[in-house]
Design a protein around this motif. Structure first.
Motif, short mmCIF file in Angstrom:
data_model
loop_
_atom_site.label_atom_id
_atom_site.label_comp_id
_atom_site.label_asym_id
_atom_site.label_seq_id
_atom_site.Cartn_x
_atom_site.Cartn_y
_atom_site.Cartn_z
N ASN A 42 0.84 -1.18 0.07
CA ASN A 42 -0.11 -0.04 0.19
C ASN A 42 0.83 1.24 -0.13
O ASN A 42 2.08 1.26 -0.04
CB ASN A 42 -0.80 -0.02 1.13
N CYS A 65 -8.09 -7.76 0.80
CA CYS A 65 -9.11 -6.92 1.14
C CYS A 65 -9.45 -7.41 2.47
O CYS A 65 -10.06 -6.77 3.50
CB CYS A 65 -10.22 -6.63 0.33
N ILE A 75 -11.11 -4.31 4.19
CA ILE A 75 -11.60 -3.44 3.42
C ILE A 75 -12.79 -4.04 2.83
O ILE A 75 -12.84 -5.13 2.09
CB ILE A 75 -10.59 -3.27 2.21
N LEU A 80 -13.28 0.95 -3.10
CA LEU A 80 -12.36 2.11 -2.60
C LEU A 80 -10.90 2.05 -2.76
O LEU A 80 -10.17 2.90 -2.34
CB LEU A 80 -12.74 2.16 -1.02
N VAL A 81 -10.45 1.03 -3.30
CA VAL A 81 -9.03 0.58 -3.55
C VAL A 81 -8.85 0.22 -5.04
O VAL A 81 -9.83 -0.50 -5.73
CB VAL A 81 -8.42 -0.45 -2.91
N PHE A 119 -3.72 1.48 -4.01
CA PHE A 119 -4.04 2.87 -3.80
C PHE A 119 -5.38 3.18 -3.47
O PHE A 119 -6.34 2.32 -4.15
CB PHE A 119 -3.59 3.71 -5.08
N ALA A 120 -5.84 4.21 -2.69
CA ALA A 120 -7.26 4.62 -2.37
C ALA A 120 -7.67 5.03 -3.72
O ALA A 120 -6.81 5.96 -4.36
CB ALA A 120 -7.03 5.65 -1.40
N GLU A 121 -8.92 4.53 -4.06
CA GLU A 121 -9.33 5.26 -5.22
C GLU A 121 -9.81 6.73 -5.17
O GLU A 121 -10.42 7.02 -4.12
CB GLU A 121 -10.89 4.27 -5.51
N GLN A 122 -9.62 7.39 -6.24
CA GLN A 122 -9.99 8.79 -5.96
C GLN A 122 -11.47 8.93 -6.34
O GLN A 122 -11.79 8.70 -7.69
CB GLN A 122 -8.94 9.64 -6.99
#
Length: 106
Positions: free
Chosen positions: A19, A43, A48, A53-54, A83-86
């Protein structure tokens, strides 16, 4: 030589899922294991609940959950980045940009 290549593709591969903080989770999977299984396991391990979200990236490209390490020509020890999803994308306004003092208007 062809037999050696075939053995490599049929065997197992060690992958590292890393991460943005640098925390790593290692997986030993078959070359034919779909990324969906690796993503699900990661996840669950990280708690998660919503995979939306990722995002999982290898060599700058988002992983297709239906592909396998063999499909991506991965080698033992390769890393997959998480990565965290934008989310979002609302238009910038004076109210949202005034904090930065940019004064842009859309």
């Amino acid at each position: 030589m062809a037999e050696e290549e075939k053995k490599e593709v049929v065997g197992h591969i060690n992958l590292v899922v890393k991460n943005a903080d640098g925390a790593e989770v290692q997986f030993k999977v078959k070359y034919s294991t779909k990324f969906q299984k690796i993503i699900d396991a990661y996840c669950v391990k990280k708690g998660i609940e919503d995979q939306a979200l990722v995002k999982f990236v290898f060599d700058g490209a988002r992983l297709d959950k239906n592909l396998t390490p063999k499909d991506m020509d991965m080698e033992d020890g390769d890393s997959i980045d998480v990565f965290a999803e934008q989310l979002g994308g609302a238009a910038a306004t004076a109210a949202t940009t005034s904090h930065w003092g940019l004064g842009f208007r859309v």
